[in-house]
Scaffold this motif. Structure first.
Motif, PDB file in Angstrom:
ATOM      1  N   ASP A 156       0.845  -1.194   0.000  1.00 33.70           N
ATOM      2  CA  ASP A 156       0.000   0.000   0.000  1.00 33.70           C
ATOM      3  C   ASP A 156       0.883   1.247   0.000  1.00 33.70           C
ATOM      4  O   ASP A 156       1.749   1.384   0.864  1.00 33.70           O
ATOM      5  CB  ASP A 156      -0.885  -0.031   1.263  1.00 33.70           C
ATOM      6  CG  ASP A 156      -1.930   1.051   1.281  1.00 33.70           C
ATOM      7  OD1 ASP A 156      -1.766   2.075   0.581  1.00 33.70           O
ATOM      8  OD2 ASP A 156      -2.923   0.889   1.996  1.00 33.70           O
ATOM      9  N   PRO A 157       0.697   2.138  -0.987  1.00 34.08           N
ATOM     10  CA  PRO A 157       1.539   3.342  -1.056  1.00 34.08           C
ATOM     11  C   PRO A 157       1.480   4.206   0.201  1.00 34.08           C
ATOM     12  O   PRO A 157       2.440   4.852   0.552  1.00 34.08           O
ATOM     13  CB  PRO A 157       1.003   4.115  -2.264  1.00 34.08           C
ATOM     14  CG  PRO A 157       0.073   3.214  -2.968  1.00 34.08           C
ATOM     15  CD  PRO A 157      -0.282   2.092  -2.057  1.00 34.08           C
ATOM     16  N   THR A 158       0.350   4.202   0.893  1.00 33.64           N
ATOM     17  CA  THR A 158       0.243   5.024   2.102  1.00 33.64           C
ATOM     18  C   THR A 158       1.031   4.439   3.260  1.00 33.64           C
ATOM     19  O   THR A 158       1.293   5.111   4.246  1.00 33.64           O
ATOM     20  CB  THR A 158      -1.228   5.216   2.531  1.00 33.64           C
ATOM     21  OG1 THR A 158      -1.807   3.940   2.789  1.00 33.64           O
ATOM     22  CG2 THR A 158      -2.013   5.942   1.461  1.00 33.64           C
ATOM     23  N   ASP A 159       1.445   3.166   3.167  1.00 35.73           N
ATOM     24  CA  ASP A 159       2.286   2.568   4.191  1.00 35.73           C
ATOM     25  C   ASP A 159       3.743   2.992   4.018  1.00 35.73           C
ATOM     26  O   ASP A 159       4.567   2.751   4.894  1.00 35.73           O
ATOM     27  CB  ASP A 159       2.205   1.036   4.141  1.00 35.73           C
ATOM     28  CG  ASP A 159       0.870   0.498   4.621  1.00 35.73           C
ATOM     29  OD1 ASP A 159       0.163   1.251   5.318  1.00 35.73           O
ATOM     30  OD2 ASP A 159       0.548  -0.648   4.283  1.00 35.73           O
ATOM     31  N   LYS A 160       4.061   3.573   2.874  1.00 39.64           N
ATOM     32  CA  LYS A 160       5.448   3.921   2.566  1.00 39.64           C
ATOM     33  C   LYS A 160       5.805   5.325   3.018  1.00 39.64           C
ATOM     34  O   LYS A 160       6.839   5.848   2.656  1.00 39.64           O
ATOM     35  CB  LYS A 160       5.694   3.783   1.061  1.00 39.64           C
ATOM     36  CG  LYS A 160       5.516   2.368   0.565  1.00 39.64           C
ATOM     37  CD  LYS A 160       5.733   2.287  -0.925  1.00 39.64           C
ATOM     38  CE  LYS A 160       5.436   0.870  -1.411  1.00 39.64           C
ATOM     39  NZ  LYS A 160       5.627   0.725  -2.847  1.00 39.64           N
TER      40      LYS A 160
END
Length: 161
Positions: A156-160
């Motif tokens: 998930d991009p928001t986890d990065k």
């Protein structure tokens, strides 16, 4: 025994639930219990009995969440995870019959209410961990053995952040 891991989003969601229960629901139910108790005979007062039961349920959930938050380890995304299946990964898998599933490996406390989240302790997750795209996996359960292929892995991009 469940592995005490959780994603950052899962941790924040549990904290939000705890805050909501403690600051909003519990005070409201406490007021209702107090009001119902002031009416007299509690043994025949349905409002009192119902809200007292609800208060016990809230308190039980609050204790559970507090204990979880103390013991859980938040696992954030790391660039070293890219292209391999680790905690927090989304995985698209396919079997011989052409059935395609998209799953995310998360902690036990995150799977409820989500059909696409699986516990890191599940047989499927254990078979997936450490694998790469195009790898075959064998999932052994108590009743069956199934073969799956990994089509795609992403995080998930928001986890990065």
């Amino acid at each position: 025994m469940k592995t005490p891991l959780i994603t950052r989003k899962g941790y924040l969601k549990l904290k939000q639930e705890l805050d909501h229960l403690w600051r909003e629901e519990r005070p409201e139910i406490t007021r209702k219990v107090t009001w119902a108790a002031s009416l007299g005979d509690r043994s025949e007062n349905a409002d009192y009995q119902y809200n007292k039961k609800k208060l016990r349920e809230i308190d039980r959930r609050v204790r559970y969440i507090r204990k979880c938050l103390e013991n859980l380890k938040v696992v954030d995304y790391s660039p070293e995870q890219e292209n391999k299946v680790y905690f927090g990964a989304w995985v698209e898998i396919e079997n011989e019959q052409g059935q395609v599933l998209e799953l995310r490996l998360v902690g036990y406390d995150e799977i409820f209410g989500r059909r696409d989240y699986i516990s890191i302790d599940s047989p499927m997750a254990r078979a997936l961990v450490g694998k790469e795209e195009d790898d075959d996996i064998t999932v052994k359960t108590e009743t069956d053995v199934k073969e799956w292929w990994i089509n795609r892995i992403w995080y998930d991009p928001t986890d990065k952040l």
